[in-house]
Design an enzyme around this catalytic site. Structure first.
Site, PDB file in Angstrom:
ATOM      1  N   HIS A   1     -50.693  58.237  44.721  1.00  0.00           N
ATOM      2  CA  HIS A   1     -50.014  57.963  43.403  1.00  0.00           C
ATOM      3  C   HIS A   1     -51.114  58.438  42.264  1.00  0.00           C
ATOM      4  O   HIS A   1     -52.100  57.680  41.982  1.00  0.00           O
ATOM      5  CB  HIS A   1     -49.527  56.611  43.428  1.00  0.00           C
ATOM      6  CG  HIS A   1     -49.187  56.284  41.641  1.00  0.00           C
ATOM      7  ND1 HIS A   1     -49.548  55.107  41.135  1.00  0.00           N
ATOM      8  CD2 HIS A   1     -48.503  57.007  41.131  1.00  0.00           C
ATOM      9  CE1 HIS A   1     -48.927  55.182  40.043  1.00  0.00           C
ATOM     10  NE2 HIS A   1     -48.445  56.162  40.072  1.00  0.00           N
TER      11      HIS A   1
ATOM     12  N   GLU B   1     -54.278  56.062  43.572  1.00  0.00           N
ATOM     13  CA  GLU B   1     -53.977  55.164  44.584  1.00  0.00           C
ATOM     14  C   GLU B   1     -53.631  55.874  45.766  1.00  0.00           C
ATOM     15  O   GLU B   1     -52.750  56.371  46.032  1.00  0.00           O
ATOM     16  CB  GLU B   1     -52.970  54.134  44.162  1.00  0.00           C
ATOM     17  CG  GLU B   1     -53.252  53.401  42.640  1.00  0.00           C
ATOM     18  CD  GLU B   1     -52.267  52.621  42.451  1.00  0.00           C
ATOM     19  OE1 GLU B   1     -52.403  51.219  42.313  1.00  0.00           O
ATOM     20  OE2 GLU B   1     -50.938  52.940  42.030  1.00  0.00           O
TER      21      GLU B   1
ATOM     22  N   ASN C   1     -48.797  49.832  38.841  1.00  0.00           N
ATOM     23  CA  ASN C   1     -47.339  49.587  38.421  1.00  0.00           C
ATOM     24  C   ASN C   1     -46.927  48.123  38.441  1.00  0.00           C
ATOM     25  O   ASN C   1     -46.019  47.791  37.756  1.00  0.00           O
ATOM     26  CB  ASN C   1     -46.250  50.532  38.983  1.00  0.00           C
ATOM     27  CG  ASN C   1     -46.455  51.995  38.276  1.00  0.00           C
ATOM     28  OD1 ASN C   1     -46.792  52.259  37.097  1.00  0.00           O
ATOM     29  ND2 ASN C   1     -45.928  52.948  39.034  1.00  0.00           N
TER      30      ASN C   1
ATOM     31  N   SER D   1     -44.391  55.764  43.360  1.00  0.00           N
ATOM     32  CA  SER D   1     -45.324  54.748  42.956  1.00  0.00           C
ATOM     33  C   SER D   1     -44.216  53.300  42.957  1.00  0.00           C
ATOM     34  O   SER D   1     -44.844  52.175  42.578  1.00  0.00           O
ATOM     35  CB  SER D   1     -45.493  54.862  41.166  1.00  0.00           C
ATOM     36  OG  SER D   1     -44.280  55.181  40.663  1.00  0.00           O
TER      37      SER D   1
END
Length: 292
Positions: A142, A154, A192, A121
Site C-alpha cells: 500500500h 505498508e 487507513n 488499502s
C-alpha cells in the site's frame, strides 16, 4: 532477486497508478503503465510527464534525469505486453472481483516468479490473491498517496504469501528508496485505520463551523507538524476515492467513524472531487500532480 533496471508493470493509469509509475521510472526501472484503453493510458502517461516536468521546474530534478525517466516509461492497453514484467503492481479500483480477475488474466502472461503486488488499502490481500493460481507470490503493498512524494509503503502478506516473495518485495521497495512497515492483512492496515476516521472528523468539524478549510489545514500543519492539511490531502486523493475507501472499511468493520459525512456526497454530486476536477475543498488552475 535483485532489482536493478528491472521491468515493472503498473495496472491502472489513474492518479495512484501514474504516481507509482513515476516512482518506478525515477528509480531506474523500465516501467509499463497499463489501462483498459488508449485514452486512459495516454492520460496516465501525461500525468507522469507532468509530474516530471513540474519537478524540473521546481529544481528538484534535473532535465537529464527527467528525460531518462520518461524514456523508461511506456503505456499499453494490451495485457500481453506485460509478459516480461518482473513485478506487477495492481492499482485499480477497490473492487475485489476486478482485482481477482486481473490477477487471473496475468497468470497466463507473466513468469511464475513474477511478483504480484496489490495496492489495496481496504480489501483482503488473501482474497485478492485467490484470483491467482500462484497466491504465494501475491503481496500487499500500500503506497501512500501521492506516491511520488510519500516515502512510506505498508507491506501485508496474504495467508499463502511465500517467504521468498515477501523478501523480494522488501528488496524491490528498497530499490525505490521507500520506507516500509510490515503489517497484517486486516481492513485498512495501519494507516487507513487512523486516517479515514480522522479525515471524516475534520470534514465534520468543517460542516459544524468549528473552522474553515484554511484554518483547519493551517492548525494541523502548524501544531501537528503534518506536511499538508487534511483538506489538501483529500483534494489530492479525490473525494470519490475517499468515499470508496471509507465505505469499504465501514462495510467490514461497522464502525460509524468510518462512514463518510454528508458533505462528501454533496461534493461528489457537484463534481467537486479535488485536484483532478479542478475544484474540491480548494480550486486549482490545473489538475496536474505536484512535482518533487
Amino acid at each position: 532477486m535483485t532489482f536493478h533496471q528491472r521491468t515493472v508493470a503498473v495496472l491502472g493509469a489513474g492518479t495512484m497508478g501514474s504516481g507509482i509509475a513515476v516512482v518506478s521510472a525515477r528509480a531506474g526501472h523500465h516501467t509499463v503503465l497499463y489501462d483498459l484503453d488508449d485514452t486512459r493510458v495516454k492520460q496516465g502517461l501525461d500525468r507522469v510527464a507532468d509530474f516530471l516536468d513540474r519537478s524540473v521546474a521546481l529544481g528538484k530534478l534535473d532535465v537529464q534525469a527527467s528525460a531518462a525517466a520518461k524514456a523508461r516509461t511506456r503505456g499499453t492497453a494490451d495485457l500481453a505486453d506485460l509478459a516480461g514484467a518482473d513485478v506487477v503492481i495492481e492499482a485499480v479500483i477497490e473492487d475485489l472481483n476486478v482485482k481477482k480477475d486481473l490477477f487471473r488474466q496475468i497468470d497466463g502472461i507473466v513468469s511464475d516468479r513474477t511478483l504480484l503486488h496489490t495496492n489495496t488499502s481496504t480489501l483482503s490481500v488473501t482474497a485478492i490473491a485467490a484470483g491467482s493460481v500462484r497466491p504465494e507470490r501475491v503481496v500487499g503493498t500500500h503506497y501512500c498517496n501521492p506516491a511520488p512524494l510519500m516515502k512510506l509503503v505498508e507491506v501485508a502478506d496474504g495467508r499463502h504469501t511465500a517467504g521468498w516473495a515477501h523478501a523480494a518485495t522488501l528488496d524491490f521497495l528498497a530499490s525505490l528508496a521507500k520506507t516500509t512497515i510490515v503489517t497484517k492483512d486486516r481492513p485498512g492496515f495501519i494507516l487507513n485505520r487512523f486516517l479515514i476516521p480522522w479525515e471524516n472528523s475534520c470534514i465534520d468539524a468543517l460542516e459544524s463551523g468549528l473552522g474553515t478549510v484554511q484554518s483547519i489545514d493551517t492548525a494541523v500543519k502548524g501544531a501537528l507538524g503534518h506536511p499538508m492539511g487534511p483538506f489538501e490531502l483529500l483534494d489530492i486523493v479525490g473525494l470519490d476515492i475517499h468515499r470508496q475507501v471509507a465505505m469499504r472499511l465501514y462495510e467490514q468493520l461497522r464502525d460509524p467513524r468510518f462512514f463518510p459525512p454528508p458533505l462528501v456526497d454533496r461534493m461528489i454530486a457537484a463534481g467537486d472531487l479535488g485536484r483532478k476536477t479542478g475544484a474540491g475543498f480548494y480550486t486549482y488552475d490545473d489538475n496536474r500532480l505536484f512535482g518533487s
